[in-house]
Design a protein around this motif. Sequence first.
Motif, short mmCIF file in Angstrom:
data_model
loop_
_atom_site.label_atom_id
_atom_site.label_comp_id
_atom_site.label_asym_id
_atom_site.label_seq_id
_atom_site.Cartn_x
_atom_site.Cartn_y
_atom_site.Cartn_z
N PHE A 136 3.15 -15.75 43.94
CA PHE A 136 2.52 -15.45 42.65
C PHE A 136 3.56 -15.39 41.54
O PHE A 136 3.32 -15.86 40.43
N PHE A 137 4.71 -14.83 41.87
CA PHE A 137 5.82 -14.77 40.92
C PHE A 137 6.17 -16.17 40.44
O PHE A 137 6.18 -16.47 39.24
N GLU A 140 3.32 -17.86 38.38
CA GLU A 140 3.20 -17.50 36.97
C GLU A 140 4.41 -17.96 36.18
O GLU A 140 4.30 -18.33 35.02
N MET A 141 5.57 -17.92 36.84
CA MET A 141 6.79 -18.31 36.12
C MET A 141 6.75 -19.79 35.77
O MET A 141 7.16 -20.17 34.68
N LEU A 144 4.74 -20.10 32.83
CA LEU A 144 5.46 -19.71 31.62
C LEU A 144 6.36 -20.85 31.15
O LEU A 144 6.39 -21.19 29.96
N PHE A 167 -1.57 -22.11 28.87
CA PHE A 167 -1.31 -20.78 29.43
C PHE A 167 -2.60 -20.07 29.77
O PHE A 167 -2.75 -19.49 30.85
N ILE A 168 -3.56 -20.13 28.87
CA ILE A 168 -4.79 -19.38 29.10
C ILE A 168 -5.57 -19.95 30.28
O ILE A 168 -6.03 -19.21 31.16
N ARG A 171 -3.97 -18.95 33.26
CA ARG A 171 -4.17 -17.53 33.51
C ARG A 171 -5.53 -17.27 34.15
O ARG A 171 -5.66 -16.38 35.00
N VAL A 172 -6.51 -18.02 33.73
CA VAL A 172 -7.83 -17.85 34.35
C VAL A 172 -7.72 -18.17 35.83
O VAL A 172 -8.22 -17.43 36.69
N ASP A 174 -4.98 -18.00 37.53
CA ASP A 174 -4.15 -16.97 38.13
C ASP A 174 -4.93 -15.70 38.41
O ASP A 174 -4.63 -14.97 39.35
N LEU A 175 -5.91 -15.45 37.56
CA LEU A 175 -6.74 -14.27 37.79
C LEU A 175 -7.44 -14.39 39.15
O LEU A 175 -7.41 -13.46 39.96
N ALA A 178 -4.84 -14.00 41.81
CA ALA A 178 -4.45 -12.60 41.99
C ALA A 178 -5.53 -11.85 42.77
O ALA A 178 -5.23 -11.08 43.69
N LEU A 179 -6.78 -12.10 42.43
CA LEU A 179 -7.86 -11.43 43.16
C LEU A 179 -7.84 -11.85 44.62
O LEU A 179 -8.09 -11.03 45.52
N ILE A 181 -5.20 -12.60 46.27
CA ILE A 181 -4.12 -11.85 46.89
C ILE A 181 -4.54 -10.40 47.14
O ILE A 181 -4.26 -9.83 48.20
N PHE A 182 -5.25 -9.82 46.17
CA PHE A 182 -5.74 -8.45 46.37
C PHE A 182 -6.60 -8.39 47.64
O PHE A 182 -6.48 -7.47 48.44
N LEU B 382 3.76 -10.71 32.94
CA LEU B 382 4.26 -11.85 33.69
C LEU B 382 5.17 -11.35 34.81
O LEU B 382 6.02 -10.50 34.56
N PRO B 383 5.04 -11.87 36.01
CA PRO B 383 5.92 -11.42 37.09
C PRO B 383 7.37 -11.65 36.71
O PRO B 383 7.71 -12.66 36.11
N LEU B 396 -4.04 -3.56 42.16
CA LEU B 396 -4.19 -3.59 43.61
C LEU B 396 -4.74 -2.25 44.11
O LEU B 396 -5.63 -2.21 44.97
N PHE B 399 -8.30 -2.13 43.24
CA PHE B 399 -9.08 -3.05 44.05
C PHE B 399 -9.36 -2.46 45.42
O PHE B 399 -10.46 -2.61 45.96
N ILE B 413 -6.01 -9.19 32.41
CA ILE B 413 -4.79 -10.00 32.40
C ILE B 413 -5.02 -11.32 31.69
O ILE B 413 -4.10 -11.87 31.12
N VAL B 414 -6.25 -11.79 31.72
CA VAL B 414 -6.54 -13.02 30.95
C VAL B 414 -6.66 -12.67 29.47
O VAL B 414 -6.05 -13.30 28.61
N LEU B 421 -0.73 -14.17 23.14
CA LEU B 421 -0.29 -15.53 22.83
C LEU B 421 -0.79 -15.99 21.47
O LEU B 421 -0.13 -16.76 20.80
#
Lengths: 697, 496, 100
Positions: A136-137, A140-141, A144, A167-168, A171-172, A174-175, A178-179, A181-182, B382-383, B396, B399, B413-414, B421
Amino acid sequence: MLYVLIPLLPLFSFIMVGLFQKWMRNQAHLICVPMVFASFGLSVYAFMQVAGGNPVNFDLYEWIPVGDFRPTFGIMIDQLTASMLLLVTLVSSLVHLYTVGYMHGDGGYDRFFAYISLFTFSMLALVMSNNFLQLFFGWEMVGLCSYLLIVHWYERKASTNASFKAFIQNRVGDLGFALGIFLVWDTVGSLDYGTVFAAIGDHRNDTMNLLGTQVNVVTMIALLLFVGAVGKSAQFLLHSWLPDAMEGPTPISALIHAATMVTAGIFMVSRCHPIFNLSETAMMVVALTGAFTALFGATIALTQNDIKKVVAYSTMSQLGYMVMACGIGAYVAGMFHLLTHGVFKALLFLAAGSVIHALSAEQDIRKMGQAKKYMPTTYWTMLWGSLALAGIFPFAGFFSKDEILWEAWNAGVMGKGLWLIGVIVAFMTAFYTFRVFFMVFYGKDNMTDEMRSHAHESPRVITIPLVVLAVGALFVGWLGNPMFGPNLSHNFLGPVFNTPVSHVPVTEHAQLQMPNLVGEAFAEEGHDPHAAPAPHGEDPQAADPHAMAPAAHGAAAAGGAEHGGGHNKTMEFLLMAFSLAVAGSGIFMAYAWYYRPNEAPAKLAASYNGLYQGSLNKWYWDELYDAVFVRPTVKFAHGLWRVADEIVIDKVLVDGVAITTRIGGEILKFFQTGRVQHYAMVMSLGIFVILGGFFLF
Amino acid sequence: MDHLLTWVIFLPLIGAGIAFLVKDHQTVKVLALVTTIADFLISLPLWMKFDHGTANFQFVEKYSWIPTFNINYHIGVDGISLLLIIMTTFLAPFCVLCSWNAIADRNREFMINIMVMQTAMVGVFAALDMALFYIFWEAMLIPMYLIVGVWGGVNRIYAALKFFIYTLAGSLLLLVAMIYMFFKAGHTFDIPALMNTPFAPEAQFWLFLAMFVAFAIKVPMFPFHTWLPHAHVQAPTAGSVILASVMLKMGAYGFLRFCLPMLTEASLSLTPFILTLSVVAIIYGAYMALAQTDIKKLIAYSSVSHMGFVTIGMFVYNQLGIEGAIMQMVNHGVTTGALFLCVGIIYDRRHTRDLSEYGGLAKTMPMFATCFVIFSMASIGLPGTNGFIGEFMVLLGAFTYDRLTGVLAATGIVLGAVYMLYLVARMIWSECSNPENQKLTDLSLREFTILAPLVVLTFVIGLYPAPFLEVMHVSVEHLINQTAGLAGAPQIALLK
Amino acid sequence: MIPLSSYVILSAVLFFIGVVGVLMRRSIIVVLLSIELMLNAVNINFVAFSHYLESITGQVFVFFTLTVAAAEVAVGLALLIAIYRNRQTVNVEELDMMKW
């Protein structure tokens, strides 16, 4: 431990250039280029080590240690990572080199180098990760870096908008990622690949409540992770940022938006195949999304006039191909296509960049033509790249694309449908690729005199990477050649996907303190039955279907595995010949219409104006998003602020309390006459009342 | 040093006392800087000597102060307050530095205010006696009121008054709750003693509500947030920094120090209510930020959104959530403080906060642009930057506690990326068309000194948060054990 | 021997006159005088009860009261002069600035 240097060298150059940018004076390449080449060298070494049966997996340090949650920064290099490493560092090195020439004289020269170095680091951190959080790091990087590089020419409004959009939309994605991953953490209680992939099978029948319906947890995880891939790999619904990202300088279009970052989604799905394999639904979604994106991207690419946009949509389309391959369980084919595509698409972008560079930054192919005579090297390399993309024997795209088609053919009823889509896309790909090619290098000379007088072949630093990639575009496909000799791509990558559990054992930190100990550590691990088998010939595990993930798509995977063994050759050859013919006819059509100025395309466009306009305007997807998401959000936010926040909460509720108090005071103030004797009177009356009360009761 | 914590608390007050006697503005500035840096330096041993292995309060000092009401001067730190104290002392020198030239009028008095406020702020985090806590809590309002009201913008009186009365009204309910607890717990204001006093569930409910109002206003939670944009917009840079970085944390700290350990049953039963408000705050704050054209207001609303993560993290009762909440507090302090400092830097040059006035600062102020983008990315989470650590942990944790909360909060986060931005695109990128912007100068050495440590800290926390996390493990575990002993938490079972 | 009740009645009458004076008269000087009258009515009470109860405390209090009264008169007259200088009047009905 030596492997740590692979990502750290580019990071080092980023830090150096970033910190001392002021004093760089456009000499940043002196740091960045050697570093990334060193990184490439180390990657080759790592590749050899892995190929020699020495996969690597170790943790560097614990990143966020809280209770049971102990994600790490770590490095895992197995066959999958090793091939990605090669691709990333190779393309990155060449792009670094190319940038020296391409960005020469640009105001942000050093900054650009800093960012592509940072990108290289991020991408390497992504592929070398051994757990989800580091993934994930990196994930996202790279987003960026993509953002920062798209906005490189920040004074252009289009760049700013494109970077924002990229980016946006990412990000969507990534959301969702991330979920996912959760949910992985919540289900398995670990984010380490090995642990998760080993344990996920035990949860295959777990269900969770999603808004009242019971759904399979693993399916949910796979779908959420896939949302991330959709964003990063520009799959349908989150695709529109990729073409816009072409506002950035061409080198990053080649590096980020063609060869590496956008393929992270495919890499991730391949990496997480033990999860995806467990869910038939998720796999179907993946396959259909991929197929649709492939088709969608290709239809748009047909009519675009911006040379970079065409290549961008073809990237989107090819990414769809790869995702489709993953969706039918043909990870090896998907990864193989990823690798070959990385090479020839980077080539195409860099060649397109060379064209743009040579023709005074013109990107509209309608204003080009007959450019062949000015730039022979670019011409030839672009031809090779185009042939590779079109899938013409013996170029790279031919092997990888046909492998995907072959796997699709073998993947049941749905697979036949996907195969058909794939063939249609292959036809369109061949057509639009050569449409661009002919319009640029042949066709009518539409250049202005200004452009013509400046037209020149690009300098060496630009053409050398082109030639290297062109050679790659010719040869890299042979690694996955199914006809003669062993299919190297299967032998190498196959074991990763045929063992359900990530098989690289975590080694002790202590053993990895010294580089020369790495080999020994793995020599010991060699006896471990779970250790990665060396990719030599017929591996017993690879051929044994029982060792494979007991997945819904086991059949497809089995097809893939047998494929290496040499069954069903005749059918495969037939299909190959067929798709070769399809691609050839695409090229021929482009030749017929665009080699010489021709009225046919315009007539066709006029007679199917609706379709033409749709394709030209990207099926109005940007307009749709604008109308559905962007403008309503802004309007809603503004309205909410004006009405809910400023009026209801602030004025009515908060100030309302204050106003009520004030009104009370306004009423009571009439009792405040200011005359001392009135007060004294009230006081005395009060005393009498109190005394009276005292006496009465 | 024996009375280390007392020194940390009162050193700035001593500095303020000396500043009263000095007439020269330059001297007072230097004095304030020296005092705040010295305070930061002597607060560092708190961290270094902190014993990670115990949940007890450390560096405890206890003296009888007002024996009639059994009020003691009782201070100490545990893993929860330690980082907040360090953050407060860490940020103070920046507040002094950023006001170096920006506050032209009555600079001396301004510095005195800052120093007095610092004593009160550290005092709030260190107090182990509720009466002492309350005194520091209220004392902090006065300098802040003056800073906004005297050195603020055009609408400063309205903003200062609103801020003061709003928070004061909340605090009064805290006072009521405090006095009730004083009598119920056998005439003591001692926080460790109160933690061990079981209050009747019925009483807990009302006590919780009273405290909730006090703390929610301070956090600020939706819908008690409307004082924040006013105060931020009007406050001078240093005021905004203190307000965002430290003051907002006090509300959250109050929840953590009082509500969770003392009113556990009430906290558990009101969790859905708090979580709902927090989720609303995250999304609502983000939408509000999106609609702003005033840079400070945008960041102010982003604070509402970010503090929503903090309140969520605290009320999910697991280690990830609570530690994430504390990390998020620290990170928000660093990042938002830094963003306000950045805004102050350009405000000093252009004297406007209107977003449409800016554009293309990357061209004229590249170093500033770099720092601003870094802090924006940290704010986005950002990580690799500090913002990620807290946000990810909270999400987390949320969640695993309740999926719907986690999912809804994660949309932040979005949305966070959208408004940040948008700000960056309008301010840093795009064309530098305004002639006023074309002659801007990049960061001066003083400004660079302000931003550089914050940039470093952004990455240090982002990449290696372990030293920050390990101090709180035991304290947080202790807190969780206190809550875990009670009946299973009621949950919003929509996704579970 | 004059009975206690006489003193109490005297004190009450004086006090009442004082109250009426404070409430009714328009001149601040008279109002101040009336306040003094009330204070002295209290003093009479103190002394009478002190004698009656054979406790010295009451008389001690009288001294306090006298001192305070003196101080009060001093401050009061000073204020009065200041008011007169500013407003050219000592009429309480005109001195109503302490309102909204």
